[in-house]
Design an enzyme around this catalytic site. Structure first.
Site, PDB file in Angstrom:
ATOM      1  N   ASP A  31       0.821  -1.222   0.000  1.00 14.09           N
ATOM      2  CA  ASP A  31       0.000   0.000   0.000  1.00 14.09           C
ATOM      3  C   ASP A  31       0.857   1.275   0.000  1.00 14.09           C
ATOM      4  O   ASP A  31       0.656   2.169   0.849  1.00 14.09           O
ATOM      5  CB  ASP A  31      -0.915   0.027   1.232  1.00 14.09           C
ATOM      6  CG  ASP A  31      -1.710  -1.266   1.421  1.00 14.09           C
ATOM      7  OD1 ASP A  31      -2.149  -1.843   0.417  1.00 14.09           O
ATOM      8  OD2 ASP A  31      -1.896  -1.680   2.584  1.00 14.09           O
ATOM      9  N   GLU A 244     -11.444  -0.150  -3.393  1.00  9.70           N
ATOM     10  CA  GLU A 244     -10.650   0.388  -2.270  1.00  9.70           C
ATOM     11  C   GLU A 244      -9.438   1.120  -2.838  1.00  9.70           C
ATOM     12  O   GLU A 244      -9.277   1.232  -4.049  1.00  9.70           O
ATOM     13  CB  GLU A 244     -10.215  -0.741  -1.324  1.00  9.70           C
ATOM     14  CG  GLU A 244      -9.284  -1.760  -1.959  1.00  9.70           C
ATOM     15  CD  GLU A 244      -8.959  -2.955  -1.052  1.00  9.70           C
ATOM     16  OE1 GLU A 244      -9.476  -3.038   0.080  1.00  9.70           O
ATOM     17  OE2 GLU A 244      -8.181  -3.822  -1.494  1.00  9.70           O
TER      18      GLU A 244
END
Ligand code: FUB
Length: 345
Positions: A31, A244
């Site tokens: 991420d 997301e």
């Protein structure tokens, strides 16, 4: 790339075909939110660990406990791990699951935004402050008022306004907030409360931040993604709908909203005229990587644009043990982005 196809992968071959290699390999990272602060690249990733939680569709196996900031002098130089920047034990309101973070810089202070589950099992977004881009960061005693779900990403516009984008489906709980309060029914189900396939997809959220960057200055609004006919993308359009990992960057005066499609494993983007959108779907930035999740940021470094992303190649396919990478992206004359294949044919 779904996990059931992993066992057929020859990782030695795949790593040779990869368009980039892990930036660090002494810890697992994921991420990556990248920024250039004072001429240097700072990456704010998740720090993946194997905490022994079983795999499920709520993401319980992503049980991360702290953040490390990675810095680089240039995209080709050595990536330096600056140690623990924030630990969950130092965040009063957070119990567990320190998921994808981001950071912002204003007036000599650095702000780390992070989602974590509170003691009621509800994802909230917190902020922690430091005088240094590498931390250590000191967390605010409470989560941001009115915050929920996961994957915060902060965009600084040219007029000095800061916007926070956030949201994630399934384990990210966005679908539980459709009525403005947390819906605790069917706690075991990642898909309960989702819209029907022929209804508009759920949207990521955006809110302008207060001047001190510590709170929302307004109620979060929907980040609406339209198709080529101006209609909202539908919930059943799994290859294009938001799942997301939102990100916002500005290129040639246009606002680019990019995101993961989750269960179809793409990074896609849509273009708009304001930070609030609406955004019109334009295409894919990154084809599926090894591992279930895909998550990215986009950052300009010395006049070139780069995609920071992750895959699970370093762990040979373990979903929750990922590694951050970087690759250049290129734009066409009309502002569209050329799709990257993470592994050459
Ligand atoms: O790292 C945990 C979660 O996996 C992130 O919050 C999602 O975006 C996905 O990458």
């Amino acid at each position: 790339m779904p996990e059931d196809s992993i066992e057929h992968i020859d990782f030695e071959k795949l790593n040779k075909k990869a368009i980039s290699q892990p930036l660090v390999d002494h810890i697992y990272t994921a991420d990556p939110s990248a920024h250039v602060f004072n001429g240097k690249i700072y990456i704010y990733p998740s720090h993946d660990i194997d905490a022994g939680e079983a795999f499920d569709d709520l993401g319980s196996h992503f049980d991360m406990q702290d953040y490390h900031v990675i810095s680089m002098d240039s995209v080709t130089s050595k990536a330096v791990d600056n140690g623990v920047a924030l630990d969950v034990k130092d965040v009063a309101w957070a119990e567990k699951q320190m998921w994808a973070p981001d950071a912002a810089h204003k007036d000599g202070k650095y702000y780390l935004y992070f989602p974590a589950k509170d003691y009621d099992g509800i994802f909230r977004i917190g902020v922690a402050v430091s005088d240094s881009p590498i931390g250590p960061f000191k967390a605010q005693p409470e989560a941001i008022k009115g915050s929920f779900s996961i994957d915060p990403a902060v965009f600084e516009d040219e007029d000095g306004s800061y916007y926070i984008y956030f949201g994630g489906l399934w384990g990210g709980q966005l679908q539980r907030w459709r009525k403005g309060v947390f819906n605790a029914e069917h706690p075991e189900s990642p898909t309960a409360h989702l819209p029907e396939a022929n209804e508009p997809a759920l949207s990521a959220k955006v809110a302008k931040l207060t001047d001190d960057l510590l709170e929302f200055s307004e109620a979060p609004k929907d980040v609406v993604i339209l198709d080529e006919n101006g209609n909202p993308i539908l919930a059943g359009d799994n290859e294009r709908r938001f799942f997301e990992g939102p990100w916002l960057h500005k290129y040639n005066g246009k606002y680019y909203f990019s995101y993961s499609t989750g269960d179809t494993h793409f990074i896609c983007y849509a273009i708009g005229d304001t930070p609030y959108g609406p955004f019109t779907y334009k295409g894919k930035i990154l084809n599926p990587v090894v591992g279930w999740t895909t998550h990215h940021s986009i950052c300009e470094v010395e006049g070139k644009w780069y995609l920071f992303y992750h895959d699970s190649s370093l762990s040979e396919g373990v979903t929750h043990l990922r590694c951050i990478k970087v690759a250049e992206i290129t734009y066409n004359e009309d502002g569209t982005i050329n799709t990257l294949n993470p592994y050459k044919e």
